[in-house]
Design a protein around this motif. Structure first.
Motif, PDB file in Angstrom:
ATOM      1  N   ARG A   1       2.781  -4.758  12.262  1.00 51.79           N
ATOM      2  CA  ARG A   1       2.253  -5.405  10.831  1.00 51.79           C
ATOM      3  C   ARG A   1       2.511  -4.475   9.609  1.00 51.79           C
ATOM      4  N   TRP A   2       3.625  -4.863   9.050  1.00 52.15           N
ATOM      5  CA  TRP A   2       3.850  -3.894   7.844  1.00 52.15           C
ATOM      6  C   TRP A   2       3.039  -4.338   6.853  1.00 52.15           C
ATOM      7  N   LEU A   3       2.718  -3.237   6.069  1.00 55.32           N
ATOM      8  CA  LEU A   3       1.650  -3.325   4.717  1.00 55.32           C
ATOM      9  C   LEU A   3       2.610  -3.966   3.673  1.00 55.32           C
TER      10      LEU A   3
ATOM     11  N   LEU B   1      -5.388   3.575   2.922  1.00 57.73           N
ATOM     12  CA  LEU B   1      -4.969   3.870   1.416  1.00 57.73           C
ATOM     13  C   LEU B   1      -3.518   4.404   1.210  1.00 57.73           C
ATOM     14  N   VAL B   2      -2.823   3.914   0.604  1.00 57.87           N
ATOM     15  CA  VAL B   2      -1.420   4.422   0.451  1.00 57.87           C
ATOM     16  C   VAL B   2      -1.006   4.593  -1.106  1.00 57.87           C
TER      17      VAL B   2
ATOM     18  N   MET C   1      -2.872   2.324  -3.708  1.00 54.89           N
ATOM     19  CA  MET C   1      -3.142   0.772  -2.894  1.00 54.89           C
ATOM     20  C   MET C   1      -4.056   1.071  -1.896  1.00 54.89           C
ATOM     21  N   LEU C   2      -5.105   0.048  -1.833  1.00 52.25           N
ATOM     22  CA  LEU C   2      -5.720  -0.291  -0.534  1.00 52.25           C
ATOM     23  C   LEU C   2      -5.290  -1.537   0.337  1.00 52.25           C
ATOM     24  N   ALA C   3      -4.792  -1.252   1.608  1.00 52.56           N
ATOM     25  CA  ALA C   3      -4.205  -2.393   2.449  1.00 52.56           C
ATOM     26  C   ALA C   3      -5.173  -2.734   3.577  1.00 52.56           C
ATOM     27  N   GLU C   4      -5.531  -4.007   3.725  1.00 47.70           N
ATOM     28  CA  GLU C   4      -6.066  -4.365   4.746  1.00 47.70           C
ATOM     29  C   GLU C   4      -5.121  -4.346   6.172  1.00 47.70           C
ATOM     30  N   ALA C   5      -5.669  -3.555   6.819  1.00 51.06           N
ATOM     31  CA  ALA C   5      -4.878  -3.245   8.180  1.00 51.06           C
ATOM     32  C   ALA C   5      -4.780  -4.521   9.029  1.00 51.06           C
TER      33      ALA C   5
ATOM     34  N   VAL D   1      -2.313  -5.762   0.283  1.00 49.47           N
ATOM     35  CA  VAL D   1      -2.651  -4.674  -0.680  1.00 49.47           C
ATOM     36  C   VAL D   1      -3.096  -4.958  -2.140  1.00 49.47           C
ATOM     37  N   ARG D   2      -3.748  -4.275  -2.446  1.00 52.13           N
ATOM     38  CA  ARG D   2      -4.457  -4.312  -3.969  1.00 52.13           C
ATOM     39  C   ARG D   2      -4.313  -2.766  -4.406  1.00 52.13           C
ATOM     40  N   THR D   3      -3.851  -2.840  -5.911  1.00 47.44           N
ATOM     41  CA  THR D   3      -3.854  -1.514  -6.355  1.00 47.44           C
ATOM     42  C   THR D   3      -5.277  -1.091  -6.736  1.00 47.44           C
ATOM     43  N   VAL D   4      -5.783  -0.009  -6.638  1.00 49.47           N
ATOM     44  CA  VAL D   4      -7.130   0.570  -6.829  1.00 49.47           C
ATOM     45  C   VAL D   4      -6.878   1.907  -7.955  1.00 49.47           C
TER      46      VAL D   4
END
Length: 763
Positions: free
Chosen positions: A285-287, A311-312, A325-329, A334-337
């Protein structure tokens, strides 16, 4: 081995005289215990400092584990648990426990790691170097308290081919990288599962390509999820990246070629992405990180404590925008934080540090002109500053969230020094913990609970002392290494006069510097001045810290009559604020060369015993480049230069480093040209020694050969010493380090002599 010398034309009589004088000096010095010589430093290693060696903090108890030579007869090393408070020792694994069945000797343990519950030990041995570090080797697992349970991982894999092995969180499995794929091995039946299967010479899973390893320090590029069900990993697609070739002419009858992807400035990078895969293998599953994967870098990625998110950090190619960015595994969305920007560049100094159970994370930023610590939340709504003031947080040392403390290194009054501070996570005034009675350089390795630390202290003329401290009050619990024998050897020497100073070069600019002068100076004589330089944004040379064996070599030169100094120009990574560090932006090799020349002129005014006609400069890597710029651009000031592994043409270096500080070549073409020493080669008037390893994968010998051609074109004479198949460190092979320093020393005696009458003359 006799070095190959290119275009050397000293007069025979002068060379013979210098060589004879060198031999007489060597004989005299060798018989005087108060004098240093090359053999004592680099062959016998009389002045090499001792450190604590390999150790690990326990994550379960207030103790640390060390490898120690048994007091009883036998080979190998014991694994010993040391109680932090009492110093009580307990042998967990005797040396014999590291001896595989059927083998004559115990394993040489190079590194080790305990499982979370400390019931198993992971052992690393038979390591092989991969570019900078020994990151490929053999791994064995030992069950604690069970003699004879030693088992080798990897199945029928070739020896020394496993990388970055680590226990699963529950300690029942080990994951590792082999041949660019990730594997998981169960520890009950030793079954091996390929988690990825597409690894190839151009597709790298779980570790990195050359440039990301070298410049972003990505080596171990996979992470177990907290529950052990999944693995987060980087993948690098190097297809389309041009290959660089290293030629080995000495190991076999025919040349052997090593080829690897190396993106030079302006060239295509690897495509980088991060994915999550089941620990039993399957679909990745690629982010969904946005942007062209060849035009961005991913320096950091880490699981959240609950294992549901990742967290990326993503840097753009110019490295002036960092999107967190915070990604849902489970979905990869992703969304930028947090977005960090800088008009110049951003450093890669923010490994993921979770707070508040994964709802917040620590962050370092220069956004107010100084590097300070902030607390960011994962909803992207707040970024609260923790530290404040006109000083830099050099780095985060530890976090004690339970007791509300942030530990960091800083040096507000003196950028050549390094001290431990702490401050409440809620804010307040910083408190210095490093003792006021111990000026110099302090470094710390904290226990996981931040209650204990290994403390190392040294300063410019005194080797390190290592002690275990109780962090709260910096109380020394026990000394672990005082380097007393080294101190006694140093005390018996004729020591140079050492000085740390500041140089005023005008316009309100003060440069830090250090100087070493001969032990007994005759005021009627003038002495040659040798400058040691680096000068680029990657390193600091003027530090109130023990300089090691190379620093002892500088002592030796001072004993022989040289004044040795180093100057810290603007643009180096010292804690003097963002403006100081970023002043070099888009002008690498230009501003620094100007500052260095101004600093040398200030030294000559300050030191009337330094001879303006005998000023030399030497440096390595970026310092080699700076040495070239010095003698080419300021021929009236420098008479001699020694450039080791230089980068003569900035267009030949890698994307991540050079573009970070200079931008893209198409956008900054003129400064790429002006900052490259090769542009100014026609201005050489003095003596030049070029030294380079022909197997240098980092700053390629290619650049030195191009510089040679340019010097030949302009009828400029020089000396070149290539070291066959040596890397950027020029350290491989028998006697290399001793020979290298002998080469430099002899060249100085010839071309920057203590007694001018002994100088070799050029035709």
């Amino acid at each position: 081995m006799k070095p190959f010398l290119f275009f050397v034309f000293p007069m025979i009589a002068a060379t013979t005289a210098v060589t004879a004088q060198d031999n007489l000096n060597d004989q005299r010095i060798a018989s005087d215990p108060a004098m240093l010589n090359l053999d004592r430093i680099f062959a016998d290693h009389e002045f090499k400092e001792r450190s604590l060696g390999e150790y690990r903090w326990s994550k379960r108890t207030a103790s640390y584990l060390t490898l120690e030579v048994p007091q009883r007869e036998g080979q190998g090393q014991d694994l010993v648990r040391n109680d932090a408070a009492t110093g009580k020792k307990e042998i967990l694994v005797p040396a014999a426990g590291f001896q595989p069945k059927g083998e004559a000797e115990p394993l040489k343990v190079e590194a080790f790691e305990l499982s979370t519950d400390e019931s198993k030990l992971l052992i690393y041995t038979h390591s092989q170097r991969v570019w900078r570090r020994n990151t490929r080797g053999d791994y064995w697992v030992l069950e604690m308290g069970k003699p004879g349970s030693l088992r080798k991982l990897g199945g029928d894999a070739e020896p020394s081919t496993l990388m970055f092995a680590k226990f699963s969180p529950d300690g029942t499995r080990v994951a590792y990288v082999r041949a660019n794929n990730i594997y998981v091995q169960e520890l009950t039946g030793m079954k091996i599962t390929a988690v990825t299967a597409d690894g190839s010479p151009t597709l790298i899973n779980g570790t990195s390509d050359w440039v990301n390893e070298e410049e972003l320090h990505i080596r171990d590029a996979f992470r177990w999820s907290p529950d052990g069900s999944s693995i987060l990993f980087w993948q690098f697609d190097t297809s389309g990246v041009r290959q660089f070739h290293l030629i080995n002419n000495t190991d076999e009858s025919y040349p052997k070629i090593t080829s690897f992807p190396y993106p030079k400035v302006g060239e295509p990078n690897s495509a980088t992405r991060v994915g999550v895969v089941s620990a039993t293998g399957g679909e990745v599953r690629w982010l969904e990180v946005p942007g062209d994967p060849r035009e961005h870098y991913i320096p950091h990625a880490e699981w959240s404590p609950d294992g549901k998110r990742v967290l990326v950090q993503q840097l753009n190619r110019l490295q002036n925008i960092n999107r967190v960015m915070l990604a849902e595994a489970s979905t990869g969305t992703v969304r930028t934080v947090l977005t960090e920007t800088d008009e110049a560049w951003l450093e890669n100094d923010n490994p993921v540090r979770w707070m508040a159970g994964g709802e917040k994370f620590l962050w370092l930023s220069e956004r107010d002109g100084w590097r300070h610590a902030y607390l960011a939340d994962t909803n992207g709504k707040s970024l609260d500053r923790i530290t404040t003031g006109d000083f830099d947080v050099i780095q985060i040392e530890a976090v004690d969230e339970a007791n509300g403390w942030l530990y960091f290194s800083a040096s507000p009054e003196n950028p050549t020094q390094h001290y431990l501070y702490r401050q409440r996570l809620s804010g307040g005034k910083p408190e210095r913990l490093s003792p006021a009675s111990q000026p110099g350089w302090h470094s710390y390795e904290f226990s996981p609970d931040a209650q204990w630390a290994m403390h190392t202290h040294s300063h410019f003329t005194q080797p390190p002392v290592v002690a275990l401290i109780q962090v709260s009050d910096h109380k020394v619990v026990r000394a672990l290494e005082d380097n007393q024998k080294l101190r006694e050897k140093l005390a018996a020497l004729k020591q140079p006069a050492a000085e740390l100073l500041k140089l005023d070069i005008g316009d309100g600019v003060l440069l830090d510097a250090w100087g070493l002068k001969p032990p007994a100076m005759d005021p009627s004589l003038k002495h040659p001045l040798l400058i040691h330089v680096y000068g680029e944004p990657a390193s600091q040379t003027v530090r109130d810290k023990w300089p090691g064996e190379r620093g002892t070599w500088h002592w030796m030169l001072a004993q022989q009559g040289y004044i040795v100094a180093s100057i810290e120009n603007r643009g180096t990574p010292v804690p003097r604020g963002r403006a100081w560090r970023k002043s070099a932006f888009r002008q690498i090799g230009i501003l620094a060369a100007q500052d260095q020349a101004a600093g040398v002129r200030a030294l000559l005014k300050r030191w009337p015993d330094a001879d303006p006609a005998r000023v030399g400069v030497w440096g390595w890597s970026g310092g080699g480049s700076m040495s070239l710029n010095a003698i080419f651009r300021y021929p009236d000031l420098y008479s001699t230069a020694i450039a080791v592994a230089p980068n003569a043409n900035q267009l030949l270096y890698d994307t991540i480093y050079q573009e970070r500080y200079m931008g893209l070549p198409k956008d900054n073409a003129e400064n790429y040209r002006l900052g490259s020493p090769i542009t100014h080669a026609s201005q050489l008037q003095g003596n030049l020694l070029l030294i380079h390893g022909t197997g240098d994968d980092n700053g390629h010998y290619q650049g030195t050969e191009q510089l040679m051609n340019e010097l030949i074109k302009h009828n400029k004479y020089f000396t070149a010493v290539p070291y066959p198949n040596r890397s950027h460190a020029i350290s491989e092979g028998d006697n290399t380090v001793r020979h290298f320093h002998g080469t430099i020393t002899r060249y100085l005696h010839q071309h920057l002599p203590v007694t001018p009458a002994t100088a070799a003359k050029e035709p």
